[in-house]
Write an enzyme that holds these catalytic residues in place. Sequence first.
Site, PDB file in Angstrom:
ATOM      1  N   TYR A 125      12.484  60.356  25.818  1.00 64.08           N
ATOM      2  CA  TYR A 125      13.223  61.364  26.574  1.00 64.08           C
ATOM      3  C   TYR A 125      14.681  61.325  26.145  1.00 64.08           C
ATOM      4  CZ  TYR A 125      14.808  64.347  30.362  1.00 64.08           C
ATOM      5  OH  TYR A 125      15.351  65.388  31.075  1.00 64.08           O
ATOM      6  N   GLN A 187       9.231  67.188  35.029  1.00 64.37           N
ATOM      7  CA  GLN A 187       8.083  67.879  34.439  1.00 64.37           C
ATOM      8  C   GLN A 187       7.815  67.414  33.007  1.00 64.37           C
ATOM      9  OE1 GLN A 187      10.873  69.296  35.569  1.00 64.37           O
ATOM     10  NE2 GLN A 187      11.585  70.987  34.270  1.00 64.37           N
ATOM     11  N   ASN A 210      18.218  61.617  34.260  1.00 66.44           N
ATOM     12  CA  ASN A 210      18.784  61.673  35.607  1.00 66.44           C
ATOM     13  C   ASN A 210      17.840  61.047  36.618  1.00 66.44           C
ATOM     14  OD1 ASN A 210      16.787  63.596  36.139  1.00 66.44           O
ATOM     15  ND2 ASN A 210      18.176  65.333  35.932  1.00 66.44           N
ATOM     16  N   SER A 233      25.644  54.214  34.266  1.00 60.58           N
ATOM     17  CA  SER A 233      26.264  53.295  33.314  1.00 60.58           C
ATOM     18  C   SER A 233      27.180  52.285  34.010  1.00 60.58           C
ATOM     19  CB  SER A 233      27.073  54.074  32.285  1.00 60.58           C
ATOM     20  OG  SER A 233      26.232  54.884  31.515  1.00 60.58           O
ATOM     21  N   GLN A 255      33.115  54.252  30.331  1.00 59.34           N
ATOM     22  CA  GLN A 255      31.900  54.315  31.153  1.00 59.34           C
ATOM     23  C   GLN A 255      32.089  55.205  32.371  1.00 59.34           C
ATOM     24  OE1 GLN A 255      28.995  52.886  29.788  1.00 59.34           O
ATOM     25  NE2 GLN A 255      30.622  52.972  28.257  1.00 59.34           N
ATOM     26  N   HIS A 258      31.011  58.878  32.228  1.00 56.79           N
ATOM     27  CA  HIS A 258      29.589  59.223  32.172  1.00 56.79           C
ATOM     28  C   HIS A 258      29.107  59.942  33.422  1.00 56.79           C
ATOM     29  CE1 HIS A 258      27.685  57.742  28.552  1.00 56.79           C
ATOM     30  NE2 HIS A 258      28.311  56.589  28.628  1.00 56.79           N
ATOM     31  N   GLU A 323      25.330  46.048  32.683  1.00 52.54           N
ATOM     32  CA  GLU A 323      24.739  46.665  31.496  1.00 52.54           C
ATOM     33  C   GLU A 323      25.557  46.294  30.252  1.00 52.54           C
ATOM     34  OE1 GLU A 323      23.706  51.205  29.933  1.00 52.54           O
ATOM     35  OE2 GLU A 323      25.166  50.891  31.520  1.00 52.54           O
ATOM     36  N   HIS A 324      26.869  46.519  30.314  1.00 54.21           N
ATOM     37  CA  HIS A 324      27.780  46.173  29.227  1.00 54.21           C
ATOM     38  C   HIS A 324      28.765  45.113  29.722  1.00 54.21           C
ATOM     39  CE1 HIS A 324      26.794  50.549  28.656  1.00 54.21           C
ATOM     40  NE2 HIS A 324      26.425  50.074  27.480  1.00 54.21           N
ATOM     41  N   ASP A 357      27.428  51.620  21.499  1.00 52.82           N
ATOM     42  CA  ASP A 357      26.782  52.881  21.857  1.00 52.82           C
ATOM     43  C   ASP A 357      26.315  53.655  20.633  1.00 52.82           C
ATOM     44  OD1 ASP A 357      26.698  52.893  24.574  1.00 52.82           O
ATOM     45  OD2 ASP A 357      28.430  54.186  24.876  1.00 52.82           O
ATOM     46  N   GLU A 411     -15.015  28.614  41.150  1.00 54.67           N
ATOM     47  CA  GLU A 411     -14.532  29.930  41.574  1.00 54.67           C
ATOM     48  C   GLU A 411     -15.662  30.806  42.103  1.00 54.67           C
ATOM     49  OE1 GLU A 411     -12.223  31.737  38.474  1.00 54.67           O
ATOM     50  OE2 GLU A 411     -10.589  30.293  38.704  1.00 54.67           O
ATOM     51  N   HIS A 416     -20.635  33.489  35.044  1.00 56.23           N
ATOM     52  CA  HIS A 416     -19.705  32.991  34.037  1.00 56.23           C
ATOM     53  C   HIS A 416     -20.190  31.654  33.480  1.00 56.23           C
ATOM     54  CE1 HIS A 416     -16.975  36.063  35.449  1.00 56.23           C
ATOM     55  NE2 HIS A 416     -16.013  35.670  34.623  1.00 56.23           N
TER      56      HIS A 416
END
Length: 426
Positions: A125, A187, A210, A233, A255, A258, A323-324, A357, A411, A416
Amino acid sequence: MEIKTLEELDLTTLTRKSYGDDQLLEHKVAEILSEIKKEGDEALYALTEKFDGVDLRTSGLRVKEEEVAKAYSQVDEEFLEALRLAKEKITSYHEKQKRTSWLDAKEDGSILGQLLLPLKRVGIYVPGGTAAYPSSVLMNAVPAVVAGVEEIVMVSPPGKDGSLLPEVLVAAAEAGVTEIYKVGGAQAIAALAFGTGEISPVDKITGPGNIYVTLAKKQVFGTVDIDMLAGPSEILILADESAQPEELAADLLSQAEHDPLASSILVSPDRKVLEETVAEVERQLKLLPRQDIARASWETYGAAILVKDLAEGMDLANQIAPEHFELVVKEPYSWLGRVRNAGAVFLGRFSPEPVGDYFAGPNHVLPTGGTARFYSPLNVDTFMKKVSVISYSEKALQRDGRHIAHLARKEGLEAHARAVEARKLW
């Protein structure tokens, strides 16, 4: 912005972000997924027209070869050169991650091992619409190519004219994407997970989006695999007295621009560095094209935190798991061994976050929201699966069979036990 100490800090407010009524959003996403699952292409057309204002029947769902060829004529040579250099660096870095299958022959004649196999078909994506993210194309597609994935399907929301931006199409062609579809949002995730007719289902979905995309990935997990649940971010900078406030402010804002929910946190034992950087952020904010977004982020989720020393700053960074994580200190390598939780670590003043990045080579699809405690960056293993190999010899089964049967009966699984005893080796 007020400089705060750890005692004055409310980490919950700083790190816990809300998009509103999460249950309502999840319900809306579930309805979209259900429509796609039931109606396939028809639902995809209707939802794209509803949310994006684009008639896919007219513009076409799948990008044609001539559209990609046209895109090449619309980008400049400098962009193409930078893109190809970035791809080369990203490929080189990820090739070092690739592991191979292995077999281990035992003295008793049995062989144990593991096959490492690429997934056959994956979906990536790429956010779109008015913004171009060719870097996201490279970061998702290149590791899949290195892993050996045969079919790489890209989805991205179209612009109002029903097209994808030429930079994105060129990046997809350069990176090795095999199919491109002009669809986005929940979708698109549903289409990749369930198939629609024109779009065949995939084995795994990667890439940020998003909140609707994130919730859709969460809900289709199990039908397909996903990389991670990406949030806004984040950057956390630990700086000492040697750091340059002008540079720190620029990195924090890289950042903040963003998303209003992005977080930019500066931590230092030096009050002067904190004060001067906060002032510099205010100055630089006024010059940014995305000033409104960056200001909303800085004022709500930004922070300047005074710690007693760098060790306390490291403990805080590990707690937040950013994250960073930038280590802008005189001897950054001396602190690298203390890092426990971070998506990516940037060492020294000449390693600003945008280097990662776009160009350095490591992946920029990173864990957010504290999930760096257990998630890894997108990598070659993301696009591979492991298959165990077991080849027991007669000697090995004769030796171990009684133990296996005993454990099975403990068991309550008699069949088995009998499956092992059926070989009549003892």
